[in-house]
Design an enzyme around this catalytic site. Sequence first.
Site, PDB file in Angstrom:
ATOM      1  CB  CYS A  94      -0.923  -0.034   1.222  1.00  4.94           C
ATOM      2  SG  CYS A  94      -1.933   1.422   1.389  1.00  4.94           S
ATOM      3  CB  CYS A  99      -3.408   2.638  -1.289  1.00 10.79           C
ATOM      4  SG  CYS A  99      -3.406   0.993  -0.607  1.00 10.79           S
ATOM      5  CE  LYS A 102      -5.287   3.958  -5.805  1.00  9.62           C
ATOM      6  NZ  LYS A 102      -5.826   2.622  -5.858  1.00  9.62           N
ATOM      7  CE1 TYR A 234      -7.087  -1.289  -6.814  1.00  9.96           C
ATOM      8  CE2 TYR A 234      -7.741  -3.586  -6.855  1.00  9.96           C
ATOM      9  CZ  TYR A 234      -6.991  -2.561  -6.298  1.00  9.96           C
ATOM     10  OH  TYR A 234      -6.157  -2.811  -5.249  1.00  9.96           O
ATOM     11  CD  GLU A 238      -7.210   2.350  -8.830  1.00 10.63           C
ATOM     12  OE1 GLU A 238      -8.133   2.563  -8.032  1.00 10.63           O
ATOM     13  OE2 GLU A 238      -6.109   1.851  -8.475  1.00 10.63           O
ATOM     14  CG  HIS A 501     -28.706  21.950  -2.586  1.00 17.93           C
ATOM     15  ND1 HIS A 501     -28.657  21.049  -3.628  1.00 17.93           N
ATOM     16  CD2 HIS A 501     -28.969  23.169  -3.142  1.00 17.93           C
ATOM     17  CE1 HIS A 501     -28.912  21.688  -4.764  1.00 17.93           C
ATOM     18  NE2 HIS A 501     -29.077  22.961  -4.496  1.00 17.93           N
ATOM     19  CD  GLU A 506     -28.033  17.851  -2.894  1.00 20.72           C
ATOM     20  OE1 GLU A 506     -29.022  18.093  -2.186  1.00 20.72           O
ATOM     21  OE2 GLU A 506     -27.485  18.713  -3.617  1.00 20.72           O
TER      22      GLU A 506
END
Length: 528
Positions: A94, A99, A102, A234, A238, A501, A506
Amino acid sequence: MASIFSVKHVMFTGVCKFRSTKFVLLKNVLSTPRFASTLSRTPGEYDYDLVVIGGGSGGLAAAKEATALGAKVAVLDYVTPSPIGTKWGLGGTCVNVGCIPKKLMHQAALLGESIHDAKSYGWQIGDNVSHSWESLRDAIQAHIKSVNWVTRVELRDKKVEYINGLGTFKDAHTVQTVTKQGERNLTARYFLIAVGGRPKYSNIPGALEYGITSDDIFSLNRVPGKTIIVGAGYIGLECAGFLKGLGYDATVMIRSVPLRGFDQQMAGIIVEEMRDKGVKFLHKCLPKSVEKLDSGKLKVSWVNEASEEFNDEFDTILFAIGRRALTKELNLENAGVKIAGDGEKIDAVNEQTNVSHIFAVGDVLYKKPELTPVAIHAGRLLARRLFGNSTINMDYDNVATTIFTPLEYGCVGISEEVAIKRYGEDNIEVYHGYYKPTEFFIPQKSIVHCYLKVVALREGDQKVLGLHFIGPQAGEVIQGFAAALKCNLTVNALMSTVGIHPTIAEEFTRINITKRSGKDPNPASCCS
Ligand code: FAD
């Protein structure tokens, strides 16, 4: 009298062994029946209470938690260089090649997009904006080195012994390693296998000689240039996304389907969005060979479904065709640990292997999510069960995740197809909608792929089974809803939640169109 003596005896021997926290020790010794057999051994028989093989996300989390609970712990961590010689420091995938670099490259690519957006917001930016691969790479590598350093210091402060050596089992209670100081045998009451995995290469001529993987890209000592990425999981998507965003020509070769295991409608949208952004896709193709030309370019050949052969020249070929768990190197047979049906991973129940004092966490586990927070959480909980009298097990269900493609995809729970398979089409309801992020209006960014859906049971309050979101900051959007899902979120509760908002999160509170209704899921306006 006899019982008082035995408690005192246990306390005394426990203090000798751990040299700390009598209270925790007494609790350990008097509880957790699953581990009682190993605790009856003669004190001092082992060098350590716990030896962790693998200093990545899961291993380090378990080691630190175990020492905090009074255990004597050693962590072995060793990185075998990649075929082109890339290696890195302590901290695992990672931090070094996963992670973190990346996400930083993804952020660099997003900033490039923002520079264009900024002009329409009034910023005066010249047309000659350029990007330096070297500067980005060096900044990322400097950050990683600082994390490696902090990790080492943290282990020293927490009194976890760090051994920079490759661990292999000699027997069920001994791990052997070779360090610069020579060979060492470490005996322990418990072992934790947290060795993670490494990228696979295609079995084609030239793959190993000329190919790179995610292990190499983040520290590549040259600009990647025109790149072909083999694999549309993935990691492949990515990498293609940030390379394109940084200005490089990027092609993705897909053998079967993109993002296998993820909701396939969402996967399809991600591919369309990437295509719109200029990433090329070769569907249903397989690589055949890689050859280095005198010009220094790589000639990559491939075949399609109809066995037609094609080739093109690239500067880089990056394999992202899956990862191999690093179990072969462990000599697990010496310890009696069995390998799962896939011939590589470890099938464990509550992280316990078939050998009761040997445990496993993280990417090495069979049929468990390969994600850093999963490895960390499982490692910590295991340490608490072994040394802290806890009985809490890891829950691998409903783990949220995000794919950091140019337009991100975040999800938690199950896909639409899994829901249909599990509950039957008539018993599920799928709410969906396209939406318009407010920020997209002024730069007139495409909104055609900003989409979300909620997969729920049809009856009653409609328990939510899965949430899927494509848009900016998808990880940030999904994280909070993941907690709600853990608390048995219903569509009813979502609909009665007042949104914030104007945000994109939302949109989950505004869902009202079901797929079954056949109504248009496009938004009428931003604020109704
Ligand atoms: P690792 O972190 O891989 O650590 C294992 C360590 O053990 C390594 O240092 C290894 O060298 C060492 N080791 C192996 N064998 C031995 C041995 N015999 N002796 C001593 N040491 C040994 N996850 C996310 O959650 N979010 C993301 O965005 C994300 N992005 C990713 C991007 C990429 C490109 C990749 C490759 C992975 C990504 N992941 C992501 C996955 C994540 O990195 C892993 O799930 C996580 O690192 C697994 O942790 P682990 O403890 O199982 O193993």
